[in-house]
Design a protein around this motif. Structure first.
Motif, PDB file in Angstrom:
ATOM      1  N   ARG A 106     -11.660 -17.661  -4.363  1.00 50.79           N
ATOM      2  CA  ARG A 106     -10.517 -16.745  -4.186  1.00 50.79           C
ATOM      3  C   ARG A 106     -11.004 -15.282  -4.196  1.00 50.79           C
ATOM      4  NH1 ARG A 106     -10.151 -19.279  -8.974  1.00 50.79           N
ATOM      5  NH2 ARG A 106     -10.514 -18.039 -10.875  1.00 50.79           N
ATOM      6  N   TYR A 107     -10.193 -14.408  -3.569  1.00 49.90           N
ATOM      7  CA  TYR A 107     -10.444 -12.961  -3.673  1.00 49.90           C
ATOM      8  C   TYR A 107      -9.104 -12.242  -3.553  1.00 49.90           C
ATOM      9  CZ  TYR A 107      -9.787 -12.300   1.371  1.00 49.90           C
ATOM     10  OH  TYR A 107      -9.262 -12.242   2.620  1.00 49.90           O
ATOM     11  N   ALA A 108      -9.057 -11.025  -4.063  1.00 44.14           N
ATOM     12  CA  ALA A 108      -7.875 -10.150  -3.926  1.00 44.14           C
ATOM     13  C   ALA A 108      -8.344  -8.760  -3.474  1.00 44.14           C
ATOM     14  CB  ALA A 108      -7.121 -10.053  -5.249  1.00 44.14           C
ATOM     15  N   LEU A 109      -7.518  -8.061  -2.676  1.00 39.79           N
ATOM     16  CA  LEU A 109      -7.863  -6.741  -2.088  1.00 39.79           C
ATOM     17  C   LEU A 109      -6.975  -5.652  -2.687  1.00 39.79           C
ATOM     18  CD1 LEU A 109      -9.493  -5.156   0.033  1.00 39.79           C
ATOM     19  CD2 LEU A 109      -7.706  -5.757   1.695  1.00 39.79           C
ATOM     20  N   ASN A 110      -7.597  -4.545  -3.031  1.00 35.03           N
ATOM     21  CA  ASN A 110      -6.884  -3.411  -3.627  1.00 35.03           C
ATOM     22  C   ASN A 110      -7.371  -2.127  -2.939  1.00 35.03           C
ATOM     23  OD1 ASN A 110      -5.557  -1.599  -5.278  1.00 35.03           O
ATOM     24  ND2 ASN A 110      -6.711  -2.108  -7.140  1.00 35.03           N
ATOM     25  N   LEU A 111      -6.451  -1.220  -2.590  1.00 32.54           N
ATOM     26  CA  LEU A 111      -6.813   0.057  -1.952  1.00 32.54           C
ATOM     27  C   LEU A 111      -6.398   1.214  -2.854  1.00 32.54           C
ATOM     28  CD1 LEU A 111      -7.716   1.884   0.410  1.00 32.54           C
ATOM     29  CD2 LEU A 111      -5.380   1.710   1.305  1.00 32.54           C
ATOM     30  N   GLN A 112      -7.341   2.123  -3.145  1.00 34.01           N
ATOM     31  CA  GLN A 112      -7.035   3.356  -3.862  1.00 34.01           C
ATOM     32  C   GLN A 112      -7.214   4.530  -2.908  1.00 34.01           C
ATOM     33  OE1 GLN A 112      -8.730   4.021  -7.780  1.00 34.01           O
ATOM     34  NE2 GLN A 112      -9.138   6.158  -7.244  1.00 34.01           N
ATOM     35  N   VAL A 113      -6.195   5.432  -2.847  1.00 31.77           N
ATOM     36  CA  VAL A 113      -6.247   6.644  -2.018  1.00 31.77           C
ATOM     37  C   VAL A 113      -6.237   7.855  -2.941  1.00 31.77           C
ATOM     38  CG1 VAL A 113      -5.147   7.965  -0.181  1.00 31.77           C
ATOM     39  CG2 VAL A 113      -4.991   5.458  -0.187  1.00 31.77           C
ATOM     40  N   LEU A 235     -10.756 -15.960   7.050  1.00 37.47           N
ATOM     41  CA  LEU A 235      -9.772 -15.509   6.080  1.00 37.47           C
ATOM     42  C   LEU A 235      -9.471 -14.033   6.307  1.00 37.47           C
ATOM     43  CD1 LEU A 235     -11.388 -17.203   2.973  1.00 37.47           C
ATOM     44  CD2 LEU A 235      -9.524 -18.069   4.394  1.00 37.47           C
ATOM     45  N   HIS A 236      -8.217 -13.682   6.238  1.00 38.26           N
ATOM     46  CA  HIS A 236      -7.808 -12.280   6.487  1.00 38.26           C
ATOM     47  C   HIS A 236      -6.824 -11.841   5.414  1.00 38.26           C
ATOM     48  CE1 HIS A 236      -4.889  -9.332   8.290  1.00 38.26           C
ATOM     49  NE2 HIS A 236      -6.041  -8.684   8.403  1.00 38.26           N
ATOM     50  N   SER A 237      -7.032 -10.621   4.907  1.00 35.52           N
ATOM     51  CA  SER A 237      -6.124 -10.081   3.896  1.00 35.52           C
ATOM     52  C   SER A 237      -5.886  -8.605   4.196  1.00 35.52           C
ATOM     53  CB  SER A 237      -6.720 -10.250   2.494  1.00 35.52           C
ATOM     54  OG  SER A 237      -5.818  -9.786   1.514  1.00 35.52           O
ATOM     55  N   GLN A 238      -4.651  -8.148   3.972  1.00 33.06           N
ATOM     56  CA  GLN A 238      -4.314  -6.735   4.195  1.00 33.06           C
ATOM     57  C   GLN A 238      -3.326  -6.280   3.129  1.00 33.06           C
ATOM     58  OE1 GLN A 238      -3.584  -5.085   8.230  1.00 33.06           O
ATOM     59  NE2 GLN A 238      -1.563  -4.537   7.451  1.00 33.06           N
ATOM     60  N   THR A 239      -3.582  -5.053   2.597  1.00 37.03           N
ATOM     61  CA  THR A 239      -2.649  -4.518   1.605  1.00 37.03           C
ATOM     62  C   THR A 239      -1.376  -4.048   2.303  1.00 37.03           C
ATOM     63  OG1 THR A 239      -3.449  -2.252   1.784  1.00 37.03           O
ATOM     64  CG2 THR A 239      -4.584  -3.691   0.215  1.00 37.03           C
ATOM     65  N   GLY A 240      -0.359  -3.718   1.514  1.00 36.47           N
ATOM     66  CA  GLY A 240       0.816  -3.072   2.076  1.00 36.47           C
ATOM     67  C   GLY A 240       0.510  -1.624   2.444  1.00 36.47           C
ATOM     68  N   TRP A 241       1.458  -0.989   3.114  1.00 35.34           N
ATOM     69  CA  TRP A 241       1.246   0.386   3.590  1.00 35.34           C
ATOM     70  C   TRP A 241       1.622   1.397   2.508  1.00 35.34           C
ATOM     71  CZ3 TRP A 241      -1.248   1.498   7.976  1.00 35.34           C
ATOM     72  CH2 TRP A 241      -1.365   0.490   8.929  1.00 35.34           C
ATOM     73  N   LEU A 242       0.727   2.355   2.286  1.00 34.05           N
ATOM     74  CA  LEU A 242       0.949   3.458   1.352  1.00 34.05           C
ATOM     75  C   LEU A 242       1.328   4.705   2.147  1.00 34.05           C
ATOM     76  CD1 LEU A 242      -2.232   2.913  -0.835  1.00 34.05           C
ATOM     77  CD2 LEU A 242       0.109   2.264  -1.421  1.00 34.05           C
ATOM     78  N   THR A 243       2.308   5.451   1.665  1.00 31.85           N
ATOM     79  CA  THR A 243       2.801   6.634   2.384  1.00 31.85           C
ATOM     80  C   THR A 243       2.705   7.873   1.514  1.00 31.85           C
ATOM     81  OG1 THR A 243       4.382   5.289   3.622  1.00 31.85           O
ATOM     82  CG2 THR A 243       4.761   7.666   3.591  1.00 31.85           C
ATOM     83  N   SER A 244       2.212   8.986   2.116  1.00 32.02           N
ATOM     84  CA  SER A 244       2.216  10.273   1.429  1.00 32.02           C
ATOM     85  C   SER A 244       2.217  11.386   2.480  1.00 32.02           C
ATOM     86  CB  SER A 244       1.020  10.403   0.490  1.00 32.02           C
ATOM     87  OG  SER A 244       1.223  11.506  -0.392  1.00 32.02           O
TER      88      SER A 244
END
Length: 971
Positions: A106-113, A235-244
């Motif tokens: 298993r894996y999980a994806l996280n994005l920090q801006v 396998l493909h994974s994508q985070t949700g969209w972040l808005t600023s």
């Protein structure tokens, strides 16, 4: 089997599927990345990853407040207190079968801006992709089936829901650090090797929102070096969209285009930008230097050429204009102050910390963004820096501010570009506060060392501007192009006039212009000597224009007309009225400008125009109407040329002066031909001087063709009197308004001019013997004094003399009997009353004899000589005197039957006679009106009772034979 609990439904990015990635490579890379993650913030990549605190499946996390807010830089690099955000996905799991045992991977994806750097124009976002991975191992022997291979899994950061990637990262996953054996194992969030997960964003004129997400593909899974695509799908994974929101820029440039200036520290105007020894090199540092007033510290300000392609962004025009600073000593203005260190605009990275870069002069960089500068009175968010006109000067390439390190130092010190990387980081910073001060050409000059008179055959010489004018005086040590001599020159324009008036100090007078440019809109009002329009962009042509006078002490108008491209001249406009209309795609190829009214007697015009195919054209205007005004722009009726920019400046001159020699270099000395000496004899010569630069290029629009051709300002010298003597003739007065004739004569014998006498004589001004015949008989002739006591029969004149002569016209006032009037009868006796005892009136009904009264005359505060031409029925007066006849008294005569009859005079001034003889001054009726000689009439009637005197039009009565003028002669 596979579980994609939080995966996006959109297909995997095919551009990422380039190289097969083995499970061995997947986990080997993870081991490296995991090791980096254990290092402190100042080691490895040097950043803390706040996303490591996020929970698996947390979704959007905004504990630092960036979501839907404005992006700003973190306040601390190792422990930021705000301004980062992210999105954490849930696990993606699948089964891996091998022989008699199984693992669940298993894996999980996280994005920090996070924003890790910002200044007035740029900010940098870093995108940190974090991945957690693990397994559940069912192998009783404790074997792990994952091991390294030489393949990568690629990830990407996407922006604004577009398919393209803005940055990519290595998405290698590994759990080799976990223990061996059965059970569940997790790594937690880890960061990994990446090439560049950052992007530079430039602020625009409006706030702009962006959206980001992270995307990762795991594909071509290898088990013990053997591909197992048939059992495990990609396998493909994508985070949700972040808005600023990217916050807008608050920069707006001051309008300093088209001036010669020095740039000094706001808190110490002795510290100036300085280009060292002023020699021309490709690169040279700039210094702060004590002001010496030389070319090393003078700059020409121009529009930046990079505006051609970058003035508009996706949200409209960037506010203001960019400026270039060109060192004044460089011929053709081919060098510019340059931010050679570059910036995010060309792909170079900053260190994301307080940043310092070189600040230099560079010939090669004139047309680059590195030579473009914002000159603004506001730093971030419109906050004023100082109250004394201080500005920030900010590089358009990097957003860094010109800064003087060690700001308290007064010794020479290299300048640099600086910003500390935080919002408002240099606001209020005294080391980044400057004043851009225009340096005009000023001083004092004289002709022939101050001599007032020009002798025969003498050359007129203007004093040397290098000795008495600024900013150019005492520049003996200045070197110019390639260590040559002076880099500017002086132009001299010679005038002649009839008076010795010098130009007034009209430094407060100017012409203000505005225009509408294609592909831009209305430009704000600006002194027209700087620019109306701009010359650096072929996209911006003048569609409409207006000009107006400002601060002139004299009445008058500025007028102008435009030649339509391929068409005709427009109707003339004046005083701020607009020619043309924006948004109509109008194009003009030439312009005429001229002055009318009193202001035209004190100023000429200098007009320059930038024409799209001819570069700059220019000329000088002394004409006062459309037909005689010079054409500027060299417009052709074929419709080839288009005007981009117009400059209009005032040239002061003595009142009513005419041009003798047009502006030219090297004409500090003026030699007059014999013919010129003859025509100028007795007149006054003066000179107007300007200081110019060798910057003008006429080779077409591919060149920069600077706005600035000279220092603003003119210095006048003189006047000097050209050998000759001025004789001024005054008629019927003693002030300037009474001057009827002026002549210039040579030294030697002189007699009064016949032409002056002819100009002085007024109609009907004569004496009694020539009444209504010869007006010249009334002229006194010419006198040397205002009281007309010293007759002028001629004199010997010497050089330097100025002679004023005075004369007056004399007029005869006549009184006669009116038609039907009683006349004296022989033997009739008249008394003052109806009584035999009343006094007898001698000569009753006779015409008055004016010679019996004392003759007096007073005008202009002077008592004038008696004319001596009074008599029966006529009186002589000077032109301008007012005649006020008195009312005749009634008389009585006894009839033969013993009754008394009363005789009453009816008096008036006939309308044919024209009324009073009076002076009419300029302004009463708009011109000098001539009034004819008074012709009075008297009529006597008999009646039994008192009769009032009849008056015609309010005129005073005519005196009786026994009375004199009431009140005498008066003005």
């Amino acid at each position: 089997m596979r579980s994609d609990k939080n995966n996006s439904e959109q297909p995997a990015d095919k551009s990422l599927i380039e190289t097969p990635v083995s499970r061995r490579g997947l986990f080997a890379a993870l081991a490296v990345a995991a090791g980096l993650g254990l290092l402190g913030a100042n080691d490895a990549l040097g950043w803390d990853y706040w996303g490591q605190n996020a929970r698996i499946n947390q979704g959007a996390w905004d504990m630092y407040g960036m979501i839907n807010g404005k992006i700003n830089c973190c306040r601390g690099r190792s422990n930021p207190t705000n301004q980062c955000m992210g999105w954490a996905n849930d696990w993606t799991e699948w089964y891996a079968f091998r022989y008699a045992y199984v693992q669940i991977l298993r894996y999980a994806l996280n994005l920090q801006v996070e924003c890790d750097y910002e200044n007035e124009l740029w900010f940098h976002l870093s995108f940190y992709p974090l991945t957690a991975c693990g397994d559940t191992n069912y192998n009783p022997n404790g074997k792990r089936i994952w091991f390294a291979a030489d393949h990568d899994n690629l990830g990407a950061i996407k922006e604004d829901e577009q398919e393209n990637n803005i940055v990519t990262f290595d998405g290698n996953l590994t759990n080799e650090e976990l223990g061996v054996g059965t059970g569940r194992h997790d790594t937690g969030w880890k960061h990994y090797q990446y090439h560049d997960t950052g992007k530079w964003y430039r602020r625009t004129s409006k706030d702009v929102s962006h959206r980001w997400c992270a995307d990762l593909n795991i594909f071509n899974i290898y088990v013990e070096g053997v591909s197992h695509d048939e059992t495990v799908d990609a396998l493909h994974s994508q985070t949700g969209w972040l808005t600023s929101t990217v916050e807008q820029t608050y920069l707006t440039s001051e309008d300093i285009q088209g001036i010669v200036c020095r740039v000094h520290a706001a808190d110490d105007d002795s510290l100036n930008w300085d280009v060292g020894n002023a020699s021309i090199k490709d690169c040279m540092d700039l210094y702060q230097q004590i002001f010496k007033g030389n070319y090393n510290q003078l700059f020409l300000t121009e529009f930046s050429k990079v505006r051609d392609d970058s003035y508009f962004d996706d949200w409209g025009p960037v506010p203001g204009f960019l400026t270039t600073f060109r060192p004044a000593h460089v011929a053709d203005a081919s060098c510019a102050v340059n931010a050679l260190g570059g910036g995010p605009w060309d792909g170079k990275e900053f260190n994301h910390v307080a940043n310092t870069q070189p600040f230099e002069i560079n010939r090669a960089g004139v047309a680059s963004r590195a030579s473009a500068w914002w000159v603004t009175k506001a730093f971030s968010e419109g906050t004023p820096l100082f109250e004394d006109g201080a500005v920030a000067i900010i590089s358009d390439a990097s957003g860094l501010c010109v800064n003087r390190p060690n700001a308290t130092q007064t010794r020479p010190f290299k300048l640099n570009l600086f910003h500390n990387g935080y919002k408002g980081g240099v606001a209020g910073d005294r080391a980044s506060a400057w004043v851009v001060e225009e340096v005009p050409f000023t001083g004092s000059l004289s002709l022939n060392d101050g001599s007032k008179e020009l002798g025969a055959g003498e050359t007129v010489t203007c004093s040397d501007p290098l000795l008495s004018c600024t900013p150019c005086h005492n520049w003996s040590d200045v070197k110019g192009n390639n260590d040559g001599t002076a880099v500017s020159d002086f132009m001299y324009r010679w005038y002649f006039a009839d008076t010795d008036e010098v130009p007034h100090d009209c430094s407060g007078a100017s012409i203000i212009g505005s225009c509408h440019l294609s592909n831009f809109g209305d430009m704000p009002d600006c002194p027209a000597y700087r620019h109306v329009g701009m010359n650096m962009s072929a996209k911006m042509c003048i569609e409409a224009i207006s000009l107006r006078l400002d601060g002139s002490p004299w009445q008058g108008s500025i007028c102008y007309s435009m030649l339509a491209k391929g068409g005709e001249w427009s109707d003339a406009a004046a005083d701020g009225a607009r020619i043309g209309e924006g948004g109509k795609s109008l194009r003009w190829s030439a312009v005429k400008v001229w002055l009318t009214g009193e202001v035209s007697q004190h100023f000429d015009l200098e007009v320059r125009a930038f024409n799209s195919n001819l570069s700059w054209t220019g000329g000088y205007v002394s004409g006062h109407d459309l037909d005689f005004a010079s054409v500027n722009g060299f417009g052709d009726l074929k419709g080839v040329n288009e005007l981009r920019c117009v400059q209009v400046d005032l040239i002061p001159k003595p009142k009513g002066a005419k041009v003798l020699r047009e502006f030219s270099k090297g004409s500090r000395r003026l030699s007059l031909t014999d013919q010129e000496l003859d025509s100028l004899s007795g007149r006054y010569l003066s000179c107007v001087v300007q200081q110019v630069f060798p910057t003008e290029l006429r080779s077409g629009i591919d060149f920069d063709s600077p706005l600035v051709s000279r220092f603003h300002g003119s210095v006048s010298a003189g006047p000097v009197h050209v050998g000759g003597i001025k004789v001024v003739y005054h008629a019927d007065g003693i002030d300037d308004e009474s001057v009827v004739f002026t002549e210039t004569v040579h030294a030697g014998p002189h007699t009064a001019s016949v032409d002056a006498t002819s100009a002085a004589i007024k109609t009907h001004c004569n004496l009694n013997d020539h009444f209504d015949e010869d007006p010249s008989t009334g002229f006194t002739g010419w006198f040397m004094d205002k009281g007309l006591t010293a007759s002028y029969g001629g004199s010997e004149l010497s050089t330097g003399d100025e002679l004023h002569l005075y004369g007056r016209n004399r007029c005869t006032v006549r009184i006669d009997y009116a038609e039907g009037s009683l006349r004296p009868e022989e033997g009739m006796l008249f008394r003052e009353g109806a009584s035999d005892s009343a006094p007898v009136v001698a000569g009753a009904l006779d015409l008055v004899d004016f010679a019996r009264s004392a003759e007096t005359h007073a005008l202009d505060g002077l008592t004038l000589q008696a004319i001596g031409d009074d008599g029966v029925g006529h009186k002589a007066v000077y032109w301008g005197e007012r005649v006020a006849p008195a009312r005749p008294r009634s008389v009585y005569s006894k009839r033969s039957d013993g009754t008394w009859r009363r005789y009453v005079a009816e008096c008036w001034l006939t309308s044919a006679g024209g009324g009073f003889l009076d002076r009419v001054r300029q302004g009463e009726a708009g011109h000098h009106a001539l009034r004819q000689v008074v012709r009075g009439a008297v009529r006597w009637r008999r009646q039994r009772k008192e009769v009032n005197i009849i008056r015609d039009g309010g005129a005073a009565s005519v005196p009786s034979p026994r009375t004199s003028l009431v009140g005498g002669a008066r003005r």
